[in-house]
Design a protein around this motif. Structure first.
Motif, PDB file in Angstrom:
ATOM      1  N   VAL A 279       0.943  -0.962   0.303  1.00  0.00           N
ATOM      2  CA  VAL A 279       0.399  -0.199  -0.102  1.00  0.00           C
ATOM      3  C   VAL A 279       0.673   1.453  -0.097  1.00  0.00           C
ATOM      4  CG1 VAL A 279      -1.748   1.398   1.233  1.00  0.00           C
ATOM      5  CG2 VAL A 279      -1.741  -0.803   1.040  1.00  0.00           C
ATOM      6  N   ILE A 280       1.861   0.863   1.148  1.00  0.00           N
ATOM      7  CA  ILE A 280       2.428   2.342   0.957  1.00  0.00           C
ATOM      8  C   ILE A 280       3.304   2.794  -0.188  1.00  0.00           C
ATOM      9  CG2 ILE A 280       5.117   3.441   1.840  1.00  0.00           C
ATOM     10  CD1 ILE A 280       4.334   1.803   4.692  1.00  0.00           C
ATOM     11  N   ALA A 281       4.246   1.739  -0.796  1.00  0.00           N
ATOM     12  CA  ALA A 281       5.178   2.070  -2.333  1.00  0.00           C
ATOM     13  C   ALA A 281       3.331   2.465  -3.307  1.00  0.00           C
ATOM     14  CB  ALA A 281       5.086   0.609  -2.389  1.00  0.00           C
ATOM     15  N   ASN A 282       2.065   1.929  -3.182  1.00  0.00           N
ATOM     16  CA  ASN A 282       1.712   2.247  -4.555  1.00  0.00           C
ATOM     17  C   ASN A 282       0.747   3.839  -4.713  1.00  0.00           C
ATOM     18  OD1 ASN A 282      -0.349   2.093  -6.569  1.00  0.00           O
ATOM     19  ND2 ASN A 282      -0.751   0.034  -6.332  1.00  0.00           N
ATOM     20  N   ALA A 283       1.908   4.530  -5.060  1.00  0.00           N
ATOM     21  CA  ALA A 283       1.192   5.701  -5.352  1.00  0.00           C
ATOM     22  C   ALA A 283       0.064   6.235  -6.174  1.00  0.00           C
ATOM     23  CB  ALA A 283       2.128   7.153  -5.120  1.00  0.00           C
ATOM     24  N   LYS A 284      -0.188   5.289  -7.467  1.00  0.00           N
ATOM     25  CA  LYS A 284      -0.750   5.441  -7.927  1.00  0.00           C
ATOM     26  C   LYS A 284      -2.599   5.264  -7.878  1.00  0.00           C
ATOM     27  CE  LYS A 284       1.262   4.694 -12.088  1.00  0.00           C
ATOM     28  NZ  LYS A 284       1.767   4.548 -13.613  1.00  0.00           N
ATOM     29  N   ARG A 285      -2.721   3.635  -7.041  1.00  0.00           N
ATOM     30  CA  ARG A 285      -3.272   3.349  -6.178  1.00  0.00           C
ATOM     31  C   ARG A 285      -4.013   4.397  -5.080  1.00  0.00           C
ATOM     32  NH1 ARG A 285      -5.457  -2.243  -4.878  1.00  0.00           N
ATOM     33  NH2 ARG A 285      -7.592  -1.772  -4.107  1.00  0.00           N
ATOM     34  N   TYR A 286      -2.948   4.369  -3.795  1.00  0.00           N
ATOM     35  CA  TYR A 286      -3.357   5.065  -2.608  1.00  0.00           C
ATOM     36  C   TYR A 286      -2.951   6.636  -2.607  1.00  0.00           C
ATOM     37  CZ  TYR A 286      -4.059  -0.301  -2.443  1.00  0.00           C
ATOM     38  OH  TYR A 286      -4.625  -1.651  -2.693  1.00  0.00           O
ATOM     39  N   ASP A 287      -4.107   7.147  -1.684  1.00  0.00           N
ATOM     40  CA  ASP A 287      -3.740   8.532  -1.349  1.00  0.00           C
ATOM     41  C   ASP A 287      -2.279   8.753  -0.426  1.00  0.00           C
ATOM     42  OD1 ASP A 287      -5.092   9.455   1.166  1.00  0.00           O
ATOM     43  OD2 ASP A 287      -6.848   7.916   0.095  1.00  0.00           O
ATOM     44  N   THR A 288      -1.729  10.314  -0.902  1.00  0.00           N
ATOM     45  CA  THR A 288      -0.726  10.198   0.396  1.00  0.00           C
ATOM     46  C   THR A 288      -1.368  10.013   1.338  1.00  0.00           C
ATOM     47  OG1 THR A 288       0.178  12.254  -1.170  1.00  0.00           O
ATOM     48  CG2 THR A 288       1.066  11.848   0.485  1.00  0.00           C
ATOM     49  N   ASP A 289      -2.160  10.203   2.113  1.00  0.00           N
ATOM     50  CA  ASP A 289      -2.875  10.605   3.523  1.00  0.00           C
ATOM     51  C   ASP A 289      -2.719   8.975   3.738  1.00  0.00           C
ATOM     52  OD1 ASP A 289      -3.453  13.353   3.908  1.00  0.00           O
ATOM     53  OD2 ASP A 289      -5.484  13.004   2.870  1.00  0.00           O
ATOM     54  N   THR A 290      -3.439   7.844   3.101  1.00  0.00           N
ATOM     55  CA  THR A 290      -2.985   6.826   3.407  1.00  0.00           C
ATOM     56  C   THR A 290      -2.215   6.089   3.332  1.00  0.00           C
ATOM     57  OG1 THR A 290      -5.796   6.746   2.442  1.00  0.00           O
ATOM     58  CG2 THR A 290      -4.358   4.197   2.402  1.00  0.00           C
ATOM     59  N   ARG A 291      -1.840   6.240   1.734  1.00  0.00           N
ATOM     60  CA  ARG A 291       0.071   5.767   2.886  1.00  0.00           C
ATOM     61  C   ARG A 291       0.553   6.313   3.520  1.00  0.00           C
ATOM     62  NH1 ARG A 291       2.828   7.247  -1.787  1.00  0.00           N
ATOM     63  NH2 ARG A 291       1.882   8.953  -2.246  1.00  0.00           N
ATOM     64  N   ALA A 292       0.485   7.088   4.155  1.00  0.00           N
ATOM     65  CA  ALA A 292       1.476   7.981   5.518  1.00  0.00           C
ATOM     66  C   ALA A 292       1.044   7.403   6.430  1.00  0.00           C
ATOM     67  CB  ALA A 292       1.194  10.021   5.372  1.00  0.00           C
ATOM     68  N   ALA A 293      -0.992   7.224   6.816  1.00  0.00           N
ATOM     69  CA  ALA A 293      -0.839   6.568   7.292  1.00  0.00           C
ATOM     70  C   ALA A 293      -0.685   5.367   8.103  1.00  0.00           C
ATOM     71  CB  ALA A 293      -2.355   7.034   7.615  1.00  0.00           C
ATOM     72  N   ILE A 294      -0.402   4.309   6.779  1.00  0.00           N
ATOM     73  CA  ILE A 294      -0.734   2.906   6.889  1.00  0.00           C
ATOM     74  C   ILE A 294       1.256   3.174   7.628  1.00  0.00           C
ATOM     75  CG2 ILE A 294       0.157   0.621   5.575  1.00  0.00           C
ATOM     76  CD1 ILE A 294      -3.162   0.912   4.581  1.00  0.00           C
ATOM     77  N   SER A 295       2.092   4.171   6.680  1.00  0.00           N
ATOM     78  CA  SER A 295       3.467   3.261   6.830  1.00  0.00           C
ATOM     79  C   SER A 295       4.044   4.328   8.918  1.00  0.00           C
ATOM     80  CB  SER A 295       4.295   4.691   6.429  1.00  0.00           C
ATOM     81  OG  SER A 295       5.834   5.339   6.756  1.00  0.00           O
ATOM     82  N   ARG A 296       2.962   5.021   8.953  1.00  0.00           N
ATOM     83  CA  ARG A 296       3.286   4.531  10.658  1.00  0.00           C
ATOM     84  C   ARG A 296       2.595   4.435  11.288  1.00  0.00           C
ATOM     85  NH1 ARG A 296       0.635  10.932  13.686  1.00  0.00           N
ATOM     86  NH2 ARG A 296       1.321  10.164  15.496  1.00  0.00           N
ATOM     87  N   ALA A 297       1.501   3.765  11.506  1.00  0.00           N
ATOM     88  CA  ALA A 297       1.100   2.665  12.232  1.00  0.00           C
ATOM     89  C   ALA A 297       2.275   1.563  11.854  1.00  0.00           C
ATOM     90  CB  ALA A 297       0.145   2.130  10.512  1.00  0.00           C
TER      91      ALA A 297
END
Length: 165
Positions: free
Chosen positions: A29-47
């Motif tokens: 999810v974190i690596a897929n910038a085309k499918r997932y927005d910045t907020d989602t990727r940042a929140a999952i990265s933090r989690a």
């Protein structure tokens, strides 16, 4: 196809079907910038980095197409439509920016009737009051910082105009 080649192909298919760990799915999810927005990727990265217990739930929700927002260490979600979720988030951010600018202009411009400002501000407050997910917003660090910054700005404006505190 030789037996060796067939075995390798079957092995690759089995490997691709192996269940992935939640950490692997989070990394995808974190690596897929085309499918997932910045907020989602940042929140999952933090989690993922902090080892949050709700990482699995966040990843599942992101994979279902929800945007995961990280608000002061708590995770909330806003459903969005795929595949244009990044565009939808950008559109909402633009709307928020322009609405805030319109409210600021309407509030301070002598050419804009107060009734127009009051109507816009009331509509925004009604919208906020109808969202049950905002019940805990007042306790969040982000909301407290916004409130304190507004207080500081108002105090500075009163001081510049010569008003007492």
């Amino acid at each position: 196809m030789t037996k060796s080649t067939a075995k390798k192909a079957a092995s690759k298919r089995r490997e691709s079907r192996k269940p992935q760990t939640i950490q692997q799915r989070a990394a995808r999810v974190i690596a897929n910038a085309k499918r997932y927005d910045t907020d989602t990727r940042a929140a999952i990265s933090r989690a993922l980095d902090e080892g949050h217990a709700d990482l699995a739930e966040c990843v599942k929700r992101a994979e279902r197409g929800e945007t995961i927002l990280d608000i002061s260490g708590t995770t909330a979600s806003v459903p969005t439509m795929r595949p244009e979720s990044a565009a939808a988030v950008s559109e909402l951010q633009n709307f928020a920016h322009h609405l805030a600018e319109a409210l600021r202009i309407a509030r301070y411009s002598p050419m804009i009737p107060a009734s127009l400002y009051n109507g816009l501000a009331d509509a925004l407050l009604d919208f906020e009051n109808d969202l049950p997910s905002l019940d805990r917003l007042g306790e969040s660090e982000a909301h407290i910082l916004i409130t304190l910054n507004a207080f500081i700005e108002q105090t500075a404006e009163r001081t510049e105009k010569g008003g007492a505190r």
